[in-house]
Design a protein around this motif. Structure first.
Motif, PDB file in Angstrom:
ATOM      1  N   ASP A 101      52.744   6.891  26.623  1.00  0.00           N
ATOM      2  CA  ASP A 101      51.836   7.818  27.123  1.00  0.00           C
ATOM      3  C   ASP A 101      51.138   7.040  28.183  1.00  0.00           C
ATOM      4  N   MET A 102      50.533   8.113  29.419  1.00  0.00           N
ATOM      5  CA  MET A 102      50.084   7.365  30.484  1.00  0.00           C
ATOM      6  C   MET A 102      49.060   6.352  30.159  1.00  0.00           C
ATOM      7  N   LYS A 103      48.208   6.303  29.261  1.00  0.00           N
ATOM      8  CA  LYS A 103      47.232   5.435  28.985  1.00  0.00           C
ATOM      9  C   LYS A 103      46.025   5.397  29.852  1.00  0.00           C
TER      10      LYS A 103
ATOM     11  N   LYS B 125      53.551  12.368  28.201  1.00  0.00           N
ATOM     12  CA  LYS B 125      54.429  11.028  28.170  1.00  0.00           C
ATOM     13  C   LYS B 125      54.881  10.798  29.453  1.00  0.00           C
ATOM     14  N   ILE B 126      55.160   9.396  29.762  1.00  0.00           N
ATOM     15  CA  ILE B 126      55.893   9.186  30.954  1.00  0.00           C
ATOM     16  C   ILE B 126      56.919   8.175  30.821  1.00  0.00           C
ATOM     17  N   SER B 127      58.038   8.318  31.853  1.00  0.00           N
ATOM     18  CA  SER B 127      59.189   7.254  31.696  1.00  0.00           C
ATOM     19  C   SER B 127      60.135   7.846  30.334  1.00  0.00           C
ATOM     20  N   ILE B 128      60.061   8.865  30.359  1.00  0.00           N
ATOM     21  CA  ILE B 128      60.887   9.424  29.148  1.00  0.00           C
ATOM     22  C   ILE B 128      62.364   9.800  29.413  1.00  0.00           C
ATOM     23  N   THR B 129      63.296   9.085  28.892  1.00  0.00           N
ATOM     24  CA  THR B 129      64.654   8.829  29.342  1.00  0.00           C
ATOM     25  C   THR B 129      65.345  10.157  28.779  1.00  0.00           C
ATOM     26  N   MET B 130      66.279  10.760  29.597  1.00  0.00           N
ATOM     27  CA  MET B 130      67.218  11.990  29.493  1.00  0.00           C
ATOM     28  C   MET B 130      66.597  13.244  28.855  1.00  0.00           C
ATOM     29  N   VAL B 131      65.292  13.466  28.954  1.00  0.00           N
ATOM     30  CA  VAL B 131      64.679  14.704  28.331  1.00  0.00           C
ATOM     31  C   VAL B 131      65.284  15.801  29.276  1.00  0.00           C
ATOM     32  N   ALA B 132      65.452  15.730  30.221  1.00  0.00           N
ATOM     33  CA  ALA B 132      65.799  16.746  31.288  1.00  0.00           C
ATOM     34  C   ALA B 132      67.100  17.562  30.777  1.00  0.00           C
ATOM     35  N   TYR B 133      67.860  16.775  29.896  1.00  0.00           N
ATOM     36  CA  TYR B 133      68.937  17.429  29.430  1.00  0.00           C
ATOM     37  C   TYR B 133      69.224  17.165  27.958  1.00  0.00           C
ATOM     38  N   ALA B 134      68.136  17.270  27.302  1.00  0.00           N
ATOM     39  CA  ALA B 134      68.155  16.879  25.895  1.00  0.00           C
ATOM     40  C   ALA B 134      67.914  18.333  25.154  1.00  0.00           C
ATOM     41  N   ASP B 135      68.231  18.381  23.856  1.00  0.00           N
ATOM     42  CA  ASP B 135      67.918  19.701  23.125  1.00  0.00           C
ATOM     43  C   ASP B 135      66.663  19.650  22.460  1.00  0.00           C
ATOM     44  N   GLU B 136      66.195  18.327  22.142  1.00  0.00           N
ATOM     45  CA  GLU B 136      64.835  18.454  21.544  1.00  0.00           C
ATOM     46  C   GLU B 136      63.898  17.224  22.016  1.00  0.00           C
ATOM     47  N   ILE B 137      62.834  17.282  21.874  1.00  0.00           N
ATOM     48  CA  ILE B 137      61.831  16.254  22.180  1.00  0.00           C
ATOM     49  C   ILE B 137      60.971  15.797  20.792  1.00  0.00           C
ATOM     50  N   ILE B 138      61.081  14.343  20.570  1.00  0.00           N
ATOM     51  CA  ILE B 138      60.530  13.760  19.332  1.00  0.00           C
ATOM     52  C   ILE B 138      59.359  12.902  19.823  1.00  0.00           C
TER      53      ILE B 138
END
Length: 272
Positions: free
Chosen positions: A129-131, A164-177
């Protein structure tokens, strides 16, 4: 990216997509059967190892071998470990929450996992999280959206806000957990949430930073075609269907779920 509204066809995230393609492509190669693939504990079918939580010490060894093999092929981070380790953490924590509170998270999660395996999906794990003011706990923040939190409970799901920040590969992911980032107290119970949604879900916005080695014009360099991206993921009053909610208010399991993820992720790092 640069203040623009762009899609997955944007060439700046192509290097990261190439990494994803490598993880899927090698899993189809019979040479790596049993390493990049394994039998599902749910259906008995052969599935991508990134979709099946480890069931034995042998599976843990194979997990590290898989990570190492893929890192060698792409010349860096393979990016899928965050989502995989979030699945592993939830497979344990949902059962433990159910045992204490008689909830039904584990059954929901196992149905989701079967869905995930059948479609051979790839998820981004969203924990950090940004915190905001780091001297203050989540419930004490001047801006409540400094942590992803619950804003409404409906009969058929929940509504969440935050980032949420610094989330890797989400731009080409199928899902976000999504899982908690830290230990929580009872006052922080609205921040004790875990869920999964499609990455292109309504109300989800990405601010993405792509990174790749510069393209080689004179000499062919396969590693120069690989890259990574990370994003700030903004949840703008996002509705999450009930069947995709795996924690909601069980604040005393915030630390447990966060550390289950972290320990599994350190195991992945050892493979790298």
């Amino acid at each position: 990216i640069g203040g623009e509204s762009v899609g997955r066809e944007d060439p700046r995230i192509r290097p990261g997509i190439n990494v994803m393609s490598t993880t899927f492509g090698l899993a189809q190669d019979p040479k790596w059967e049993g390493l990049l693939s394994t039998k599902s504990s749910l259906t008995g079918k052969e599935v991508n190892r990134f979709t099946q939580p480890p069931q034995s010490p042998h599976d843990l060894i194979q997990k590290q071998k898989m990570v190492r093999l893929l890192c060698q092929r792409v010349g860096g981070c393979i990016q899928r470990c965050m989502g995989y380790d979030a699945l592993i953490a939830l497979s344990i924590a949902t059962k433990e929450i159910d045992e204490k509170y008689r909830t039904e998270y584990h059954e929901r999660f196992m149905k989701y996992l079967e869905y995930y395996q059948e479609r051979d999906l790839a998820a981004a794990g969203a924990q950090t999280d940004m915190k905001g003011d780091r001297l203050k706990r989540p419930s004490e923040q001047p801006d409540p959206d400094a942590y992803v939190h619950l804003v409404e409970v409906k009969d058929d799901g929940i509504v969440v806000k935050g980032a949420k920040i610094s989330i890797t590969m989400v731009a080409y992911a199928d899902e976000i957990i999504v899982i908690p980032t830290r230990a929580l107290r009872e006052a922080d119970k609205d921040y004790a949430i875990a869920f999964a949604i499609p990455a292109d879900w309504e109300g989800v916005h990405l601010i993405t930073r792509p990174a790749a080695v510069r393209a080689r014009e004179e000499i062919k360099c396969p590693f120069a075609e690989m890259g990574v991206s990370d994003s700030m993921v903004i949840f703008d009053s996002v509705f999450v269907p009930k069947e995709r909610v795996f924690m909601c208010g069980e604040w005393d399991f915030g630390r447990r779920l966060a550390l289950l993820f972290a320990n599994s992720h350190r195991h992945s790092y050892s493979g790298c």
